[in-house]
Design a protein around this motif. Structure first.
Motif, short mmCIF file in Angstrom:
data_model
loop_
_atom_site.label_atom_id
_atom_site.label_comp_id
_atom_site.label_asym_id
_atom_site.label_seq_id
_atom_site.Cartn_x
_atom_site.Cartn_y
_atom_site.Cartn_z
N UNK A 121 0.83 -1.21 0.00
CA UNK A 121 0.00 0.00 0.00
C UNK A 121 0.86 1.26 0.00
N UNK A 122 2.00 1.20 0.70
CA UNK A 122 2.92 2.33 0.78
C UNK A 122 4.30 1.81 0.42
N UNK A 123 4.94 2.48 -0.55
CA UNK A 123 6.21 1.96 -1.08
C UNK A 123 7.32 2.98 -0.95
N UNK A 124 7.80 3.15 0.26
CA UNK A 124 8.98 4.01 0.45
C UNK A 124 8.68 5.49 0.46
N UNK A 125 7.69 5.88 1.23
CA UNK A 125 7.33 7.31 1.30
C UNK A 125 8.20 8.03 2.33
N UNK A 126 8.72 9.20 1.95
CA UNK A 126 9.43 10.06 2.90
C UNK A 126 8.73 11.40 2.91
N UNK A 127 8.46 11.89 4.09
CA UNK A 127 7.87 13.23 4.19
C UNK A 127 8.14 13.85 5.55
N UNK A 128 8.00 15.17 5.59
CA UNK A 128 8.23 15.92 6.83
C UNK A 128 7.04 16.82 7.12
N UNK A 129 6.73 16.93 8.40
CA UNK A 129 5.72 17.90 8.82
C UNK A 129 6.38 18.81 9.85
N UNK A 130 6.44 20.08 9.54
CA UNK A 130 7.03 21.03 10.49
C UNK A 130 5.97 21.46 11.50
N UNK A 131 6.44 21.73 12.71
CA UNK A 131 5.51 22.11 13.77
C UNK A 131 4.77 23.40 13.39
N UNK A 132 3.47 23.41 13.68
CA UNK A 132 2.67 24.61 13.44
C UNK A 132 2.00 24.66 12.08
N UNK A 133 2.38 23.74 11.21
CA UNK A 133 1.89 23.79 9.84
C UNK A 133 0.63 22.97 9.63
N UNK A 134 0.02 23.17 8.47
CA UNK A 134 -1.00 22.25 7.96
C UNK A 134 -0.40 21.61 6.71
N UNK A 135 -0.23 20.31 6.76
CA UNK A 135 0.36 19.59 5.64
C UNK A 135 -0.68 18.63 5.08
N UNK A 136 -0.80 18.61 3.76
CA UNK A 136 -1.82 17.78 3.11
C UNK A 136 -1.19 16.63 2.36
N UNK A 137 -1.87 15.48 2.41
CA UNK A 137 -1.52 14.35 1.56
C UNK A 137 -2.67 14.20 0.57
N UNK A 138 -2.36 14.38 -0.70
CA UNK A 138 -3.38 14.29 -1.75
C UNK A 138 -3.09 13.10 -2.64
N UNK A 139 -4.11 12.68 -3.37
CA UNK A 139 -3.89 11.57 -4.30
C UNK A 139 -5.18 10.80 -4.49
N UNK A 140 -5.21 10.04 -5.55
CA UNK A 140 -6.43 9.28 -5.89
C UNK A 140 -6.68 8.18 -4.87
#
Ligand code: ATP
Length: 238
Positions: free
Chosen positions: A19-38
């Motif tokens: 289902x997930x194949x090697x995802x790297x991501x960062x969320x900085x404190x205080x932010x709104x971060x979105x994950x989009x996709x079909x």
């Protein structure tokens, strides 16, 4: 490193399905971060791995400097991550108040629970008017508000929202996004998965676009909004 939430080469498998194949991501404190996709891009699975609802097959998840990869869901809630799941999953046969109290399960102090309940009811006045009502009798929008209110009962540092606008009328969707912005402005970092890409990009600071379990694009939300053709091309709709 030493960021707020850091995901490094995360993989999630269900039996033979990757289902997930090697995802790297960062969320900085205080932010709104979105994950989009079909549908099926691996967004929910990524969220579930962060919250400890599914064990990663590989990769690392760090929160606030602590390695939480594969940690128990309850431990992760205690560290300050709260997950509002897709489909609301409130308890229909319990009242609004009872649903909120369940959200405070990590909190032992009655006083704190009382204060936090007050805080949520102030934030969501529609719920205050219906606090003794069975949750199952609320409208779809109110149920979603309750799900979000329940998720912020533990005073999380990171609020994870999985498709909060799903199945709601446009006016209600607008209210939900307004609440998300407000919760963020009060100091809670937000990681949100949404199908409603354009609305989400309007409130988000940064976005990752997922496809087939990998990140295919990342960008400041503003930049993606200025290029809505690109968003539509990636997501297949607005
Ligand atoms: P959606 O918006 O439909 O939830 P998504 O981007 O959140 O999509 P995931 O729900 O993470 O994607 O699903 C990614 C892939 O993993 C899909 O192919 C899905 O069918 C599969 N999958 C998800 N949960 C399970 C499960 N419990 N068992 C088996 N396969 C699953």
């Amino acid at each position: 490193m030493g960021g707020f939430l850091e995901i490094d080469h995360l993989a999630v498998r269900y039996g033979n399905i990757s289902a997930v194949r090697g995802i790297s991501l960062q969320v900085e404190e205080g932010r709104i971060v979105a994950l989009l996709g079909a549908n099926g891009a691996g967004k929910s699975s990524t969220l579930r791995a962060i919250s400890g609802l599914v064990a990663p097959a590989s990769g690392k998840i760090r929160f606030n400097g602590e390695d939480i990869t594969g940690a128990a869901a309850e431990h992760i809630v205690r560290l300050g991550i709260s997950h509002c799941p897709e489909g609301r999953q409130i308890f229909p046969d319990l009242t609004v108040m009872e649903n909120l109290r369940i959200g405070a399960f990590t909190q032992k102090s009655r006083k704190k629970i009382g204060e936090q309940t007050e805080f949520c009811l102030n934030l969501f006045p529609q719920l205050a008017d219906r606090k003794a009502q069975m949750a199952g009798t609320l409208s779809g929008g109110e149920q979603q508000m309750l799900a979000i209110a329940r998720a912020i009962m533990p005073s999380p540092r990171l609020l994870i929202l999985d498709e909060p606008s799903l199945g709601l009328a446009p006016l209600i969707v607008r209210d939900i996004f307004r609440m998300i912005r407000k919760i963020n402005e009060m100091g809670t970092t937000v990681l949100i998965v949404e199908q409603n890409a354009l609305q989400t990009l309007k409130v988000a600071d940064y976005a990752y676009v997922l496809s087939l379990g990998t990140v295919i694009m990342e960008s400041p939300a503003k930049k993606l909004l200025e290029n809505s053709e690109l968003v539509n091309a990636y997501l297949g709709k607005s």
